[in-house]
Design an enzyme around this catalytic site. Structure first.
Site, PDB file in Angstrom:
ATOM      1  N   GLU A 145       3.068   1.607  11.869  1.00  0.00           N
ATOM      2  CA  GLU A 145       2.218   2.331  12.815  1.00  0.00           C
ATOM      3  C   GLU A 145       2.971   3.005  13.952  1.00  0.00           C
ATOM      4  O   GLU A 145       2.530   4.025  14.468  1.00  0.00           O
ATOM      5  CB  GLU A 145       1.142   1.372  13.338  1.00  0.00           C
ATOM      6  CG  GLU A 145       0.067   1.211  12.274  1.00  0.00           C
ATOM      7  CD  GLU A 145      -0.644  -0.115  12.252  1.00  0.00           C
ATOM      8  OE1 GLU A 145       0.035  -1.162  12.207  1.00  0.00           O
ATOM      9  OE2 GLU A 145      -1.878  -0.114  12.261  1.00  0.00           O
ATOM     10  N   ILE A 172       0.832  -1.206   0.000  1.00  0.00           N
ATOM     11  CA  ILE A 172       0.000   0.000   0.000  1.00  0.00           C
ATOM     12  C   ILE A 172       0.865   1.253   0.000  1.00  0.00           C
ATOM     13  O   ILE A 172       0.462   2.321   0.447  1.00  0.00           O
ATOM     14  CB  ILE A 172      -1.008   0.001   1.173  1.00  0.00           C
ATOM     15  CG1 ILE A 172      -0.287  -0.086   2.519  1.00  0.00           C
ATOM     16  CG2 ILE A 172      -1.980  -1.155   1.033  1.00  0.00           C
ATOM     17  CD1 ILE A 172      -1.223   0.107   3.721  1.00  0.00           C
TER      18      ILE A 172
END
Ligand SMILES: Cc1cc2nc3c(=O)[nH]c(=O)nc-3n(C[C@H](O)[C@H](O)[C@H](O)COP(=O)(O)OP(=O)(O)OC[C@H]3O[C@@H](n4cnc5c(N)ncnc54)[C@H](O)[C@@H]3O)c2cc1C
Ligand code: SF4
Lengths: 331, 739
Positions: free
Chosen positions: B706, B467
């Site tokens: 993250e 992604i």
């Protein structure tokens, strides 16, 4: 696609007669606002009259020592024009505080004045909005109104005019030259845009069949003491929450003339000459600036989310006047 | 492992394809006679569709059909068929199922036409009459109705330990405080899109923007009662997703429905406005009661989260696990309740629960540190946790102290003046703040396949996604490294549902999960190669085992005598080589679960706040990361930089605004929903501290997607406090709150 006619205007007269003949017609210049609004069906012209080939793309000196900006000069060419930079740096700064380089390369000076509000509801055809669809109501007054107006509002609309350029033009007391079926006329910039009243769907005093041909700048450019402050929710590429164009004509420590115009607070670039006059002949001090700021914003009304603009506008005025005085720390 | 590829700042193997436009995204695939679908979105938040009149749209030449709940095909079954691998407990939304409207901008019709422009215009001609009902979209007004869900989507909040009530009552220093952040939308650059190519015999090839092609495949197969083989989902490139592609979105369902009914190829692309009509980061309010001794020892922590969900699914995320991970405290009690609103179900968004929970926790702890009168960094060192207290386990590794040390040094933290409002420069108040954070380092089961062909080229594959994170590149590096090959000889394939099984691309577990499978399958190829090498006449490897060799420079070499070896090309060139093909299905080691496994970060921030005007400028950020082994410092740094930029957005700009009169998110475009622009971003330093971890997974990498965002917003908020002496307890910190 919703179909529409597309025609090209050969000269100003032809452009005017084309729009006069078709009530749903619109001029198209850079298209940076109109095309966006057409894609989401907020504007639905029956005809686009392309004016980009008209010979209105030059900047020239006027007889009274000012400058005439052709309506089709791009925002970039205006901001970086040698005479504008030198004599009207306030205008350059205001233009460059707006949009992005790519947009300014397309956007024209005429189109900039006629760009439409950025009110959230105006952009969403599934919500009531008097400006988009008269009589449906104003969603913003009881709704989300962070970006919207605190001055000159009406119970029908609290939208703001989003232009940065127009704020500087208001401070500089420019005039707009227009041509209609009955010939030419001029409109002072401060009378060009309207307050919403009970006709919020009408943004300006330009007739439907009139074309802007130029914007005239008077000789006085305030190049020694000016500033344009734009306060927004991010450092670039956002419309003003509050913007201030300030210009001072100084004689020693005394202010001969002060000009202030506000953006992001009303349906038009906001001027209040009687408040500005409080500074004439006065010392340039923070106390005096604050007094003017108070007078300038008097009567402002917040709608909840935008209440903060009242104090912010005052502080921005003070800061702008200080910066104009000191001529450093431009923001 | 011989690290001739791993740890190198390799350029992205797909970089050229991306910048030249050769890389194709879901809406860029075409087919002969492609048709175009445009979604009609509901104007109301809740109610029923009384009538829907498409006659005007259908009259237009080139409009093929308008699908609504009235004419949808009859094969749509029970709601459980609409569950996907990321569904929270509840009843998933079924597009066009019936006339009920459950949220504003719900898709209520799909117009299909010969051109996109025509479909869009025709959609505006569909006339809908509604019966409206009262709706709940006001979070604050409904917080009193918060409930404990029957089942949490993520883990249930940890059970309390110690005696928190008593400990709080007797603590010498205490605070009670509340933090909030708004709903946020993912807003990847690429809009969600699906192109369904209708093939012979009704076989569908589906190009979908998604973070898991096999999730889309399974979803479509179940919802339309099709055999899995008939649904082929492809997604080679994804223009950002940040979690928005974890669940198949409704454009996929609608495109497939239309393709099947029309027996034509169909493409459906959502508009930017419609990108605000599905999952989002849920708004949360978090309350804290914290107690400490006068010398700053944490004695009690109570952390209660209230988070938005929809009326039809109980979405939850790990908001309240962070005290037990980040601080040592003997008395802790946490809870997590849901506030159900008439909105679409929230959806994981970069560091779900972490970005939000750590934001609030780190601001609350900063308040406590001030109350105790301690430097915020010292306070964290004092309460450093050596164990994951939620599960009472040791950490597999934790180099957070080193993050503090290197980060503070780079930033110059020791020059900080303690008092708020004590540093200034002209109109600007200067503030320095810090925060620390963690993110789960998880490994999931994954499979991979490797093919070494006769020309010496290696192709490795897995149905994962890239992604924008660099999956293509890092997997290529792992494979090349394992077999001692140059990057150019290795191709990694992903984004195709027919490839070996992959977990969803999320949770920062792709490198650890898919990377471990890639390594395992390449090891298997290596073992095969060794066997073949041993059969060669006079092989120097004849009597060694796999443990005795290394792969380097295109050769199999003896570990203790690297001068001795056999070239892989020689193995291939000996007679009869037909290539090697291997598969693995890789499971995480069971022993992992005896440990708390987390990546950690410490972030130091400088802000300048205009004292009069409230404008906040984040002038410096130092982000120090302990993320295990860094596979590729270049792509790794990009991940952290992106996290910092997003943290700036979260702290100061991002907010999807709900109009509670209309029950509608109102700033639904990128003009009004602000994310940072270049001018908002100034100096950012990224530090990776060394961290060795052979427990977390076979390759020792913890995942970086993250960890980069979690501590940024609180560090900024704490810096704003240090600058101004004013605690802004709800994000974003816009100028009106800071002035
Ligand atoms: C993303 C984005 C960000 C932006 N940010 C800013 C900002 O920060 N500050 C700012 O000031 N602006 C901003 N703008 C607005 C931009 O400045 C305007 O869109 C632009 O100036 C309009 O000029 P144009 O030539 O493209 O007008 P068009 O789109 O061609 O026309 C706009 C309107 O003016 C009419 N018109 C055009 N020329 C004439 C004429 N000569 N006579 C009569 N009518 C005419 C058209 O009929 C139409 O109704 C932004 C725009 C975008 C898209
Ligand atoms: S403020 Fe004006 S533009 Fe906005 S909703 Fe009200 S009427 Fe429409």
């Amino acid at each position: 696609m919703r179909s529409f006619n597309y025609t090209r205007a050969e000269d100003v007269g032809n452009a005017v007669s084309q729009v006069a003949a078709d009530k749903g017609a619109k001029f198209i210049a850079g298209g940076t606002n109109l095309l966006d609004l057409m894609k989401i069906q907020v504007m639905r012209p029956s005809r686009l009259v392309d004016i980009t080939r008209l010979a209105l793309d030059t900047i020239e000196e006027t007889d009274d020592g000012g400058l005439r900006l052709g309506a089709l000069v791009t925002n970039s060419d205006t901001a970086y024009h040698e005479q504008v930079e030198k004599r009207y740096p306030l205008l350059s700064h205001a233009i460059l505080a707006g949009a992005t380089a790519q947009l300014r390369n397309m956007a024209t000076d005429g189109g900039n004045l006629l760009q439409r509000t950025r009110c959230y509801y105006f952009y969403d055809t599934d919500t009531p909005c008097n400006k988009r669809e008269p009589g449906t109501g104003c969603s913003a007054i009881q709704g989300y109104n962070r970006d919207l107006a605190i001055l000159g509002t009406s119970e029908h609309c609290i939208a703001t005019h989003p232009s940065d350029m127009a704020v500087a033009l208001a401070a500089l007391e420019a005039t707009v030259r227009v041509t209609g079926p009955n010939g030419e006329r001029t409109i002072p910039l401060s009378e060009f845009h309207r307050l919403p009243g009970n006709t919020p769907h009408i943004d300006s005093n330009l007739g439907d069949d009139e074309i802007i041909t130029a914007i005239d700048l008077p000789a006085k450019g305030f190049a020694d003491h000016y500033t344009y402050i734009k306060l927004r929710d991010r450092a670039s590429y956002a419309f003003a929450l509050v913007s201030v164009a300030a210009a001072l004509d100084m004689e020693g420590d005394t202010i001969k003339e002060a000009r202030i115009a506000l953006g992001g607070v009303a349906h038009k670039p906001w001027r209040k000459p009687e408040a500005e006059a409080l500074l004439n002949g006065r010392q340039a001090t923070r106390e005096n600036f604050r007094k003017v700021a108070e007078a300038y914003i008097e009567g402002a009304k917040g709608y909840g989310d935008n209440d903060f603009k009242i104090e912010l506008a005052k502080r921005a005025i003070v800061r702008a006047l200080e910066q104009a005085l000191e001529m450093e720390e431009k923001s | 492992m011989i690290t001739n590829q791993i740890g190198k700042p390799a350029n992205r193997v797909d970089g050229r394809a991306k910048v030249t436009g050769e890389a194709k995204y879901a809406a860029e695939f075409s087919a002969p006679d492609l048709t175009y679908g445009f979604v009609v979105s509901s104007a109301i938040a809740k109610g029923r569709i009384k009538s829907i009149d498409a006659s005007q749209a259908l009259q237009l030449d080139g409009v093929l059909q308008v699908f609504t709940h009235e004419n949808r095909p009859g094969y749509i079954w029970g709601d459980k068929n609409y569950q996907d691998k990321d569904s929270p407990p509840g009843s998933p939304f079924r597009p066009l199922y019936d006339n009920e409207v459950q949220f504003s901008m719900q898709p209520i019709a799909l117009v299909v036409a010969d051109t996109f422009e025509l479909a869009r215009y025709a959609a505006s001609l569909v006339k809908v009459e509604y019966v409206t009902q009262e709706f709940d979209t006001d979070f604050e007004a409904n917080i009193g109705k918060a409930y404990v869900p029957e089942q949490y989507k993520s883990n249930p909040p940890p059970e309390p330990w110690g005696n928190p009530d008593e400990a709080l009552a007797s603590a010498a220093v205490k605070i009670e405080t509340e933090y909030a952040h708004p709903s946020e939308h993912h807003n990847p650059m690429e809009m969600h899109a699906s192109t369904v190519v209708w093939g012979d015999g009704g076989k569908m090839t589906i190009y979908d923007k998604v973070q898991g092609v096999q999730n889309s495949q399974q979803y479509i197969a179940k919802a339309f009662a099709l055999p899995m083989e008939e649904v082929h989902v492809i997604s080679p490139f994804v223009g950002g997703a940040f979690g928005s592609g974890l669940r198949p979105q409704y454009q996929l369902f609608l495109a497939v429905l239309a393709a099947r009914e029309l027996k034509r190829s169909v493409r459906v692309v959502l508009t930017r406005q419609q990108m605000f009509s599905f999952g989002h980061r849920p708004k949360t309010v978090q309350r804290f009661a914290l107690g400490a001794s006068t010398d700053g020892k944490l004695e009690a922590v109570m952390h209660d989260a209230f988070a938005e969900t929809s009326k039809f699914e109980d979405y939850s995320e790990n908001v309240v696990i962070w005290p037990g991970v980040l601080y040592h405290c003997d008395n802790v009690k946490v809870s997590h309740k849901l506030v159900a609103l008439d909105v679409y179900t929230p959806l994981d968004m970069r560091a779900p629960g972490g970005a939000t929970g750590i934001y609030a926790l780190e601001c609350a702890m900063d308040e406590l540190a001030y109350k105790v009168g301690m430097d915020p960094l010292e306070f964290r060192l004092k309460n450093y946790s050596e164990r994951d207290q939620n599960e009472d386990k040791p950490f597999s590794s934790k180099e957070l102290r080193e993050c503090y040390r290197q980060g503070a040094e780079k930033f110059g933290w020791n020059k900080r003046s303690k008092e708020p409002r004590s540093m200034r420069e002209g109109h600007n108040l200067i503030g320095w703040g810090m925060a620390h954070g963690a993110w789960e380092a998880t490994q999931k089961p994954a499979a991979a396949k490797a093919v070494l062909s006769a020309d010496g080229k290696l192709t490795v594959s897995c149905a994962t996604a890239d992604i924008g994170t660099g999956t293509y590149t890092v997997m290529t590096q792992i494979a090349a490294d394992t077999l001692g090959m140059p990057l150019e000889d290795v191709t990694f394939k992903l984004g195709d549902s027919s490839l070996p099984m992959s977990p969803l691309e999320g949770g920062s577990w792709t490198v650890s999960s898919v990377g471990s499978a890639v390594k395992a399958v390449c090891d298997k190829v290596g073992e095969k190669l060794l066997k073949l090498a041993q059969q060669m006449p006079g092989s120097p490897l004849a009597s060694v085992t796999f443990k005795d060799i290394i792969f380097a420079d295109g050769q199999i070499k003896l570990k203790n005598n690297p001068a001795q070896g056999v070239a892989v090309t020689d193995i291939i060139n000996q007679g009869g080589f037909e290539g090697i093909e291997e598969d693995v299905s890789n499971e995480p080691d069971k022993g992992q679960s005896n440990y708390g496994r987390y990546a950690h970060s410490a972030v130091f921030v400088e802000v300048k706040v205009d004292e009069d005007l409230g404008t906040v400028k984040v002038t410096r950020v130092v982000s120090a990361i302990a993320g295990g082994r860094i596979m590729n410092p270049k792509t790794a740094k990009s991940q952290i930089l992106g996290g910092v930029v997003w943290g700036i957005g979260m702290a100061m700009e991002e907010e999807t605004v709900m109009d509670n009169n209309l029950g509608r998110f109102m700033n639904h475009d990128l003009d009004k929903y602000h994310v940072p622009v270049n001018a908002d971003v100034h100096d950012i330093d990224v530090i990776f501290v060394e961290e060795n971890d052979d427990i977390v997974n076979p390759i020792g990498a913890k995942g970086l997607g993250e960890i980069g965002i979690v501590s940024v917003a609180p560090a900024i908020a704490n810096a704003v406090f240090h600058a101004t002496g004013k605690r802004v307890r709800d994000l974003p910190i816009t100028l009106d709150k800071a002035m």
